[in-house]
Scaffold this active site. Sequence first.
Site, mmCIF file in Angstrom:
data_model
loop_
_atom_site.group_PDB
_atom_site.id
_atom_site.type_symbol
_atom_site.label_atom_id
_atom_site.label_comp_id
_atom_site.label_asym_id
_atom_site.label_seq_id
_atom_site.Cartn_x
_atom_site.Cartn_y
_atom_site.Cartn_z
ATOM 1 C CG ASP A 13 -2.718 -8.447 0.581
ATOM 2 O OD1 ASP A 13 -2.344 -7.650 -0.293
ATOM 3 O OD2 ASP A 13 -2.899 -9.654 0.362
ATOM 4 C CG ASP A 14 -4.875 -5.524 -2.267
ATOM 5 O OD1 ASP A 14 -3.656 -5.546 -2.474
ATOM 6 O OD2 ASP A 14 -5.708 -5.975 -3.084
ATOM 7 C CB CYS A 51 0.705 -8.724 -3.027
ATOM 8 S SG CYS A 51 0.105 -9.438 -4.559
ATOM 9 N NE ARG A 55 2.370 -9.866 0.029
ATOM 10 C CZ ARG A 55 1.646 -9.752 1.146
ATOM 11 N NH1 ARG A 55 2.042 -10.385 2.242
ATOM 12 N NH2 ARG A 55 0.548 -9.030 1.165
ATOM 13 C CE LYS A 110 -0.765 -12.079 -0.845
ATOM 14 N NZ LYS A 110 -1.616 -11.016 -1.411
ATOM 15 C CG HIS A 112 1.527 -14.052 -3.306
ATOM 16 N ND1 HIS A 112 0.701 -13.002 -3.652
ATOM 17 C CD2 HIS A 112 1.390 -14.963 -4.297
ATOM 18 C CE1 HIS A 112 0.079 -13.261 -4.787
ATOM 19 N NE2 HIS A 112 0.484 -14.464 -5.194
ATOM 20 C CG HIS A 204 -6.160 -9.266 -1.413
ATOM 21 N ND1 HIS A 204 -7.028 -9.973 -2.213
ATOM 22 C CD2 HIS A 204 -5.074 -9.006 -2.184
ATOM 23 C CE1 HIS A 204 -6.491 -10.136 -3.414
ATOM 24 N NE2 HIS A 204 -5.300 -9.550 -3.418
ATOM 25 C CG ASP A 311 0.430 -5.673 -0.107
ATOM 26 O OD1 ASP A 311 -0.487 -4.843 -0.023
ATOM 27 O OD2 ASP A 311 0.237 -6.865 -0.456
ATOM 28 C CG ASN A 312 -0.884 -3.448 -3.049
ATOM 29 O OD1 ASN A 312 -0.462 -4.605 -3.150
ATOM 30 N ND2 ASN A 312 -2.146 -3.192 -2.783
ATOM 31 C CE LYS A 355 -2.965 -5.671 -6.025
ATOM 32 N NZ LYS A 355 -3.855 -6.743 -5.503
#
Length: 535
Positions: A13-14, A51, A55, A110, A112, A204, A311-312, A355
């Site tokens: 994540d991130d 995110c 996903r 996660k 989300h 993240h 994710d980004n 992002k």
Amino acid sequence: MANRPNILLILNDDMGFSDLGCYGSEIETPTLDGLAGDGLRFTQFYNTSRCCPTRASLLTGLYAHQAGMGGMTGDEGKTNPGYRGRLMERCVTIAEALRPAGYVTIQTGKWHVGDRKKAWWPLGRGFDHCYSCPGGGGFYFRPSAFIRPRRVIRGNEVLYSVEKDPPDGWYATDAYTDEGLAYIREAVGNGRPFFWYLAYNAPHYPLKAKPQDIAKYRGRYKSTGWDVIRKQRHERLIQQGIIDPMWRLSPRPANVPAWDTLSDKQKDEQDLRMATYAAMIDCVDQNVGKVVRELKQLGVYENTLILFLHDNGGCEAGGVLGTNKGRGACGTVGSEAYYGHCWANVSNTPFREYKKWIHEGGISTPLIVHWPRGIDAKLNGTLVVDPAHVVDLMATCVDVADADYPETHKGHRILPMEGKSLKSAFRGGRLRRERPFGFEHMGNRGIRVGRWKLVAPKTGEWELYDMRVDRTELTDLSARFPERVRALAAQYHVWAKRCLVTKGRTSVKPKQSSRDVPAHIPTAEHIEIRDAGAR
């Protein structure tokens, strides 16, 4: 069923494009580097820049808007079917596609993609087991330490929340791994293949890591700083063959000061922030190592397909130099630290932007693929240069699992997959596709057709880049090739309308033909380049 591979899909994540050792970083990631060396690395793999949308695309094989998650988790109503804030009934998840094929389906970490109702949680979307954070990540030692309420669930029961913290020593990255390992032991013991979607919330913000992991990196960044590290990462990316030498390193953003202009106190603060960020990624690698060892002990390592991505791009939250809004030093339980534009720009080396953006810094991710039984050993360490996208992961999982993608599910018509299986790359083949890749988030938008990319920020004009010679997007060709801009823009708008990006629609219509472009609109590939300098 015994020959069906296990599938482990790991999502960070991130995290930026260059934050792994095998993608140019100084951060120590020996397990992931080893998987890359004995597998494949994709050099032009795309996420959707944030995110929730990533996903949704990853899980469904659709563009995020088609799945109902063009934005985040807010519901914009029935007239905006692409922005309902959850996975809709017109899509299925990988778990819903693989479970009928005999797979045990597991989700940890996660989620989300819908949290307000239990029916939207993992068990309601095809997973047999979950140890999950339905509303996203944002905490590491305890949910109550995060600014917004979070909870950890097992199945459909809430385990931890702002009212009830986990025991001392609990750390999210470790917990999501350990719980999943228990589930795969059970699956293997019962002779069942498994699909495990392991979604770490690291790295993240807020930056929090175990003291021993932070100590490993403390001081490394103070002696170099972001200017030197970006250049070093760029050089390693070129040496590794991931970046073409003709792609110039994007310049340091004008709002980020030169490292040498900082005071000693500022340098020490910045060193701690980046050391904490590096420690979080290091911890992920340690946990992937734990999984690899378990797979080997269980005797299923050779026939487990492992995919790793994020994710980004790196997140610039926290302002130019980052900040710490909490109590205590960066990385501790009570801190709330962000590493800002300065280090996010390092994470996204060699690209620009971050992002949420559709420029390469926002949508480019590593993809590591490892599968000893399914990838020709002669290809170990190979770079896959053909562009690919998170929508391709559903198609890949269905393909290798010999599963069926349904036309209907629970009485609902299911939209056809947008992606294509990556399996041909496992045998050294090319990834050929007729359709472009479309992108949109928060008004930022773009389209990639072959070597050409058209991209624009929410309030800006279209920019045109030749990805073959300028993937770092430093030379805008829009004024030079206006006809190409018009053609690509037309393709973008056809994609946006078909994939529910356009707001104000009241229904979901069937897909158009595979060409997706009306006959009277010339495609970008059919417009001749008359200037040899642009080849």
